[in-house]
Write an enzyme that holds these catalytic residues in place. Structure first.
Site, PDB file in Angstrom:
ATOM      1  N   CYS A 221      -4.582   4.190 -15.623  1.00 29.60           N
ATOM      2  CA  CYS A 221      -6.013   3.979 -15.521  1.00 29.60           C
ATOM      3  C   CYS A 221      -6.305   2.698 -14.739  1.00 29.60           C
ATOM      4  O   CYS A 221      -5.792   1.627 -15.058  1.00 29.60           O
ATOM      5  CB  CYS A 221      -6.629   3.900 -16.908  1.00 29.60           C
ATOM      6  SG  CYS A 221      -8.387   3.547 -16.850  1.00 29.60           S
ATOM      7  N   CYS A 246     -10.112   4.283 -22.392  1.00 34.35           N
ATOM      8  CA  CYS A 246     -11.491   3.904 -22.060  1.00 34.35           C
ATOM      9  C   CYS A 246     -12.233   5.156 -21.614  1.00 34.35           C
ATOM     10  O   CYS A 246     -11.735   6.253 -21.716  1.00 34.35           O
ATOM     11  CB  CYS A 246     -11.508   2.815 -20.992  1.00 34.35           C
ATOM     12  SG  CYS A 246     -10.980   3.332 -19.347  1.00 34.35           S
ATOM     13  N   ASP A 374       8.295   0.810   7.653  1.00 30.90           N
ATOM     14  CA  ASP A 374       9.088   1.189   6.490  1.00 30.90           C
ATOM     15  C   ASP A 374       9.147   2.703   6.375  1.00 30.90           C
ATOM     16  O   ASP A 374       8.131   3.350   6.140  1.00 30.90           O
ATOM     17  CB  ASP A 374       8.441   0.603   5.236  1.00 30.90           C
ATOM     18  CG  ASP A 374       9.259   0.894   3.987  1.00 30.90           C
ATOM     19  OD1 ASP A 374      10.399   1.389   4.118  1.00 30.90           O
ATOM     20  OD2 ASP A 374       8.752   0.614   2.893  1.00 30.90           O
TER      21      ASP A 374
HETATM   22 ZN   LIG Z   1      -8.773   3.424 -19.088  1.00 27.18          ZN
END
Ligand SMILES: [Zn+2]
Lengths: 475, 252
Positions: A221, A246, A374
């Site tokens: 998150c 959340c 890269d």
């Molecule tokens: Zn979260």
């Protein structure tokens, strides 16, 4: 124009045209040098030569060029000839070159609409100068890491760019947790597009377990660091994410794909826009092109244009410059598909291994600045998909880092007799067509530019800068 | 002859998975398989507090700064202690970039914020203004096999080694640990830390075999490793070294 010397503008545009003319004379499709010469005369030339235009900007990691190409077709369907930086020169210099070359010598734009493909890092320079009405962010994947360092940095670059033009409507991919997070940090109006839990997503062969162990660009998150739950994946980290800790989760988008039927050549989809369902045919295969189509449609809607024109034009859309482009050489069908990061490359390999017909694959890997120095990302790609595909008869490796690609294939258990390394493009061209099987070339950016030049002259096709409407005319 | 085996533990594969470092696991697996040595790979993720003492080889890759913060609390929950005792026990560890930094005492950002790390070995990392990016090339110390390693570095942290630990090697071209002292990586017991992506092992087969040898010797006493045909690997390795020596390699 008062404090802005008309003389400077004149010089800048003149310099740009002169450089462009000279480059063409020497037969090089240079697209950024003219812009740089304009910039040396007048730093703010871009603001002058774009004044009063209606502009859509497309940025994000994957699908920028195809999305722009779809938008351009829709404009043309609507009888509008827009300005666009089709050749993929998407930094400040290239964009300046395009606008300056389409203005009068006194700096007035000749066209009223523009579709601008913009590099993620260049958005903060470009956006405040051209003041777009719509900004589309297609998605965010790891890309050219050594240029930006990290994906969070790229996200911040985009956020900065957006915050400089708070009036612009933001079209965001609701399925990408990184992209969607832009909505909460800025004051711009937001319009989401995405793919719902469709039949395709439900039938996604990757189990949750497999998805879990494959590298993800956004596992945690972005707000609180907890691992996301997913109700479904479309591909890579895109899908129905939600944070168990959340309240951050995928928002129901304004424009959402609710059903997909796909063949190897096209896709038939149903889209819900607000509360209406529309059926759309997309003339290109693969899930990532459906994302491109809905990104374009979202932008077109947000710009207040006629939805039906976009839908009509999507049915006839053909691949754009280099992204998926067809050639015939030596009586063999050659498809060129740009790959530049693990997510895009895995999608392309999925597509190849679903063909169910014999083919030859060509992997071209360069490590020039525009590619990213890269190249370790090739180890995040499941080349086993084609190595283990019985229809894949031979794999050619080429480019400045062909040797690295060869090692990757060796450790993917490829049979040595099926792999050939050819460094010369001319030799590659004749070798890859000798088996008379369809050829799929997967180059990264500068490898694609080089191959395209060679294929174009071998097949008598114009170079892209000679024919801006190439995509529509040729197919 | 009884079959030998190596158990590999891939720590935090779901978080420290940038820059193709999973290629190192694939490389070890194949090089063991090709020699008829069994290889088992297990993944130990965040929240998984399983016993680490059964493994012979540990791999930790690089990741983004953002995700490393997520890991810190997990390390404190006991995994850190298990890792420490496995290192003290002489188990082989290959730790790349972020995974390497994590083995040190701390990472201090430019603004002076300090993230406490494991402190398994005596070194620490300090954030800097610019990123050290590019193809690079170093020579391992004789104690770490003495081979030449070519790779790609991409880090803004500068690592400084303290007493009691040795560098993995000395730079021939590039930035290495910090851009100042010509050292690259760390060697402490059988912990090998390096900034080299690329990934490091497939293109440096001599180093891959050195790690395998170290692991087998610890487990079985001395083991003779059958040679493999490394022409494809060495071709890429030597080509890049030539480019670097000619000054034709990429450096930002
Ligand atoms: Zn979260």
């Amino acid at each position: 124009m008062s404090e802005h010397s008309i003389f400077k503008t004149f010089l800048a545009i003149g310099a740009c045209r002169l450089t462009r003319g000279l480059l063409r004379l020497f037969h090089r499709g240079g697209t950024t040098l003219p812009g740089r010469s304009a910039l040396t005369f007048d730093k703010k030339i871009l603001e002058v030569v774009s004044q009063g235009m209606h502009i859509i900007v497309v940025t994000g990691t994957n699908g920028k060029t195809t999305t722009c190409s779809m938008l351009r077709n829709a404009f043309q369907e609507s009888g509008i000839d827009p300005l666009s930086n089709i050749s993929g020169a998407n930094l400040l210099s290239g964009i300046t070159a395009e606008f300056a070359s389409q203005a009068t010598l006194s700096g007035k734009p000749k066209k009223s609409y523009a579709i601008v493909e913009c590099d993620e890092g260049a958005l903060k320079q470009v956006a405040p100068l051209i003041k777009p009405e719509v900004i589309v962010v297609t998605n965010l994947f790891r890309d050219q890491l050594d240029r930006y360092g990290e994906i969070m940095h790229t996200l911040n670059e985009i956020r900065t760019g957006i915050s400089l033009v708070p009036e612009a409507v933001l079209c965001l991919n609701s399925d990408c947790s990184l992209t969607a997070s832009l909505a909460s940090d800025v004051s711009n109006p937001v319009y989401f597009f995405g793919i719902g839990k469709t039949t395709v997503a439900e039938n996604n062969t990757d189990t949750a377990e497999e998805q879990d162990s494959s590298p993800s660009d956004a596992k945690y998150c972005i707000r609180c660091g907890t691992e996301y739950d997913y109700s479904y994946h479309t591909y890579a980290h895109l899908g129905g994410f939600s944070c168990p800790n959340c309240d951050y989760k995928r928002k129901r988008p304004e424009l959402e794909v609710t059903s997909i039927e796909s063949t190897s050549r096209r896709s038939d989809i149903i889209i819900r826009i607000a509360d209406t369902q529309v059926r759309v045919h997309v003339g290109l295969p693969a899930l990532y092109n459906i994302y491109n189509a809905i990104a374009a449609l979202a932008a077109f809607e947000s710009a207040g244009l006629d939805r039906q024109k976009m839908i009509t034009s999507l049915a006839s859309v053909k691949s754009s410059f280099g992204r998926m482009e067809g050639f015939i050489y030596n009586n063999v069908d050659i498809q060129m598909i740009l790959v530049k990061n693990p997510a895009g490359c895995n999608q392309t390999l999925d597509y190849l291994s679903s063909l169910n017909e014999e083919y030859v694959a060509v992997l071209c890997l360069n490590d020039k600045t525009a590619d990213g120095h890269d190249i370790s990302w090739i180890w995040d790609v499941d080349h086993e998909k084609i190595i283990e595909d019985p229809f894949c008869k031979k794999i050619y490796v080429s480019g400045t880092r062909a040797r690295d690609m060869k090692i990757r294939l060796k450790y993917g258990n490829a049979k040595e007799e099926n792999i050939r390394m050819i460094r010369s493009n001319e030799k590659l061209l004749s070798a890859m067509t000798e088996d008379k099987l369809p050829v799929y070339i997967l180059p990264n950016y500068t490898a694609m530019l080089k191959l395209r030049t060679i294929l174009s002259s071998a097949t008598g096709r114009n170079e892209f800068w000679k024919d801006q409407k190439y995509v529509n005319k040729k197919h | 002859m009884s079959t030998k085996s190596i158990k590999i533990c891939h720590i935090y594969p779901e978080a420290l998975n940038l820059y193709g470092d999973r290629g190192n696991i694939l490389c070890l697996k194949k090089r063991l398989e090709w020699r008829g040595i069994d290889c088992y790979v297990s993944e130990v993720k965040i929240g998984d507090n399983s016993d680490l003492s059964e493994y012979d080889f540990f791999f930790i890759g690089g990741g983004q700064d953002f995700e490393q913060e997520v890991l810190l609390s997990d390390l404190k929950s006991g995994k850190g202690r298990s890792i420490k005792s496995a290192v003290e026990d002489g188990k082989t560890f290959l730790c790349i970039c972020g995974g390497y930094q994590m083995m040190g005492h701390y990472y201090e950002t430019k603004d002076g914020n300090r993230m406490e790390f494991l402190g398994v070995a005596n070194f620490a990392t300090i954030g800097s203004e610019y990123r050290m990016i590019g193809d690079y090339f170093f020579k391992c110390t004789p104690e770490s096999g003495g081979c030449e390693i070519v790779g790609f570095e991409n880090h803004s942290g500068r690592t400084y080694l303290g007493e009691g630990v040795a560098p993995l090697g000395h730079l021939i071209y590039g930035y290495g640990n910090n851009g100042d002292d010509d050292t690259e990586g760390v060697r402490y017991k059988n912990l090998f830390g390096s900034y080299s992506h690329g990934p490091i092992l497939p293109k440096n087969p001599e180093f891959a075999d050195y790690l395998i040898q170290t692991t087998l010797d610890r487990k079985y006493g001395h083991v003779d490793l059958a040679p493999l045909d490394d022409s494809v690997e060495n071709d890429a390795h030597d080509h890049m070294i030539n480019l670097i020596l000619k000054g034709a390699a990429n450096k930002n």
